[in-house]
Write an enzyme that holds these catalytic residues in place. Structure first.
Site, PDB file in Angstrom:
ATOM      1  N   GLY A   8      26.473  42.376  12.789  1.00 30.58           N
ATOM      2  CA  GLY A   8      27.916  42.135  12.748  1.00 30.58           C
ATOM      3  C   GLY A   8      28.630  43.058  11.772  1.00 30.58           C
ATOM      4  N   GLY A  11      32.575  43.643  11.547  1.00 31.37           N
ATOM      5  CA  GLY A  11      33.465  42.519  11.223  1.00 31.37           C
ATOM      6  C   GLY A  11      34.053  42.661   9.831  1.00 31.37           C
ATOM      7  N   GLN A  12      34.788  41.616   9.386  1.00 31.62           N
ATOM      8  CA  GLN A  12      35.494  41.709   8.096  1.00 31.62           C
ATOM      9  C   GLN A  12      34.512  41.841   6.927  1.00 31.62           C
ATOM     10  OE1 GLN A  12      37.565  38.173   6.729  1.00 31.62           O
ATOM     11  NE2 GLN A  12      38.889  39.338   5.370  1.00 31.62           N
ATOM     12  N   TYR A 142      32.958  25.974  15.753  1.00 36.51           N
ATOM     13  CA  TYR A 142      32.552  26.895  14.678  1.00 36.51           C
ATOM     14  C   TYR A 142      31.915  26.095  13.536  1.00 36.51           C
ATOM     15  CZ  TYR A 142      33.222  30.311  10.841  1.00 36.51           C
ATOM     16  OH  TYR A 142      33.055  31.162   9.769  1.00 36.51           O
ATOM     17  N   LYS A 146      28.118  26.002  12.070  1.00 33.50           N
ATOM     18  CA  LYS A 146      27.817  26.278  10.663  1.00 33.50           C
ATOM     19  C   LYS A 146      26.905  25.189  10.087  1.00 33.50           C
ATOM     20  CE  LYS A 146      29.596  30.232  10.230  1.00 33.50           C
ATOM     21  NZ  LYS A 146      28.682  31.373  10.035  1.00 33.50           N
TER      22      LYS A 146
HETATM   23  C1  VAH Z   1      37.815  31.493   9.689  1.00 31.02           C
HETATM   24  N1  VAH Z   1      37.714  33.275   8.035  1.00 31.02           N
HETATM   25  O1  VAH Z   1      39.011  31.400   9.393  1.00 31.02           O
HETATM   26  C2  VAH Z   1      36.906  32.263   8.725  1.00 31.02           C
HETATM   27  C3  VAH Z   1      36.296  31.367   7.672  1.00 31.02           C
HETATM   28  C4  VAH Z   1      36.695  29.533   6.012  1.00 31.02           C
HETATM   29  C5  VAH Z   1      37.274  30.336   7.113  1.00 31.02           C
HETATM   30  O2  VAH Z   1      35.116  30.756   8.080  1.00 31.02           O
HETATM   31  O3  VAH Z   1      37.337  31.011  10.708  1.00 31.02           O
END
Ligand code: VAH
Length: 318
Positions: A8, A11-12, A142, A146
């Site tokens: 990745g 990415g940022q 998401y 995690k």
């Molecule tokens: C998001 N930048 O906004 C990510 C991050 C805590 C936020 O996981 O999904």
């Protein structure tokens, strides 16, 4: 830690960590990778870069063998807001990608860093000074990925002895790469608009506090945790870390100290707002401080000053 594969890398975090590790460990010891090569990106032009789709275990294994990798910094993932648009795609990338990396690590005895997020918490988590060990019932795909990722990394450590390590990142602010698909992206976009146009429309409502961190601190966290004495690590894969917490009004006022005429209004994105409201207001990061001496260097004012200075150069604006 001698040969590091980053997934990745476009990415940022990936964009920033590639340059940081090349400086620290030598260009020849860092293998950046991603789905696509971009010849306008230093990640691809200033060091080793390989095309790797983390959902393809053969590609991962081929690159790991080619460079005799001993560490994987696994960053390939979809973020929170993009995940709500494409939950099945997120699950495939975030979970099958992580599974493939952990299986490779089991086979080749690799060390693995992969980040969790404050998104691993949900609306029933205590929101203020959120503890290291507490309720985790996230309401986004998401966040589910995690929590599952934290548990999978713990399992691979306990069951197979894979040296897995990770942190729960807050929102990350950086000048190198404009993030997309995240709920905290506003905290980066606000700087670009403040410098380019002098006005910003926030998609997160006033009064919505989220933990944030400047990218230099986020990069130090990766290196410091990977280099930490394993005997000190109790939490290993999910350390709460933070550097500041603010809402759009607070960061607006901090920017106005440098750009007095900067103005802001609101057009709240209901999906991102709902996600943001399900996350903590502030984190307790004492476990990271105790177990591997975590200590951020940038507070809000220091981050704002550095971001504006860097973006004025990047955007050629005074
Ligand atoms: C998001 N930048 O906004 C990510 C991050 C805590 C936020 O996981 O999904």
């Amino acid at each position: 830690m001698k040969k590091i594969l980053i997934t990745g890398s476009m990415g940022q975090i990936g964009t920033a960590i590639a340059a940081h590790l090349r400086d620290l460990y030598g260009t020849e010891n860092v293998i950046a990778s991603g789905l696509h090569m971009r010849m306008d990106s230093p990640v691809c032009t200033e060091g080793i870069f390989e095309i790797v789709d983390v959902t393809n275990p053969d590609q991962l294994a081929k690159v790991a063998a080619k460079y005799r990798v001993d560490t994987v910094i696994h960053l390939a993932a979809l973020l929170s807001a993009r995940g709500e648009e494409k939950p099945q795609l997120l699950w495939n990338i975030n979970m099958n990608g992580l599974y493939n990396v952990l299986e490779l690590a089991r086979d080749l005895n690799l060390k693995v860093f992969t980040p969790s997020s404050i998104a691993a918490f949900g609306p029933t988590t205590p929101p203020d000074m959120t503890p290291q060990d507490t309720i985790q019932r996230p309401s986004t795909i998401y966040g589910v990925s995690k929590v599952a990722g934290e548990l999978l990394c713990d399992y691979y450590f306990k069951r197979y002895g894979v040296d897995t390590r990770g942190v729960r990142y807050p929102g990350l602010i950086s000048s190198e790469k404009v993030p997309s698909g995240g709920t905290t992206d506003y905290a980066v976009h606000i700087f670009y608009e403040a410098i380019k146009t002098g006005h910003f429309t926030s998609n997160i409502a006033a009064g919505t506090f989220m933990d944030m961190m400047y990218m230099p601190d986020a990069l130090n966290a990766i290196v410091d945790l990977l280099e930490a004495d394993p005997d000190r690590l109790i939490h290993r894969n999910a350390f709460n870390i933070t550097a500041m917490s603010f809402d759009p009004e607070i960061i607006k006022k901090a920017i106005q100290k440098h750009i007095p005429n900067f103005s802001m209004d609101y057009k709240v994105d209901p999906i991102k707002q709902k996600i943001a409201e399900s996350w903590p207001n502030t984190l307790d990061d004492s476990a990271a401080r105790q177990e591997w001496d975590w200590s951020p260097k940038y507070d809000l004012d220091a981050m704002v000053e550095d971001m504006i200075a860097k973006l004025r150069i990047k955007l050629q604006k005074s």
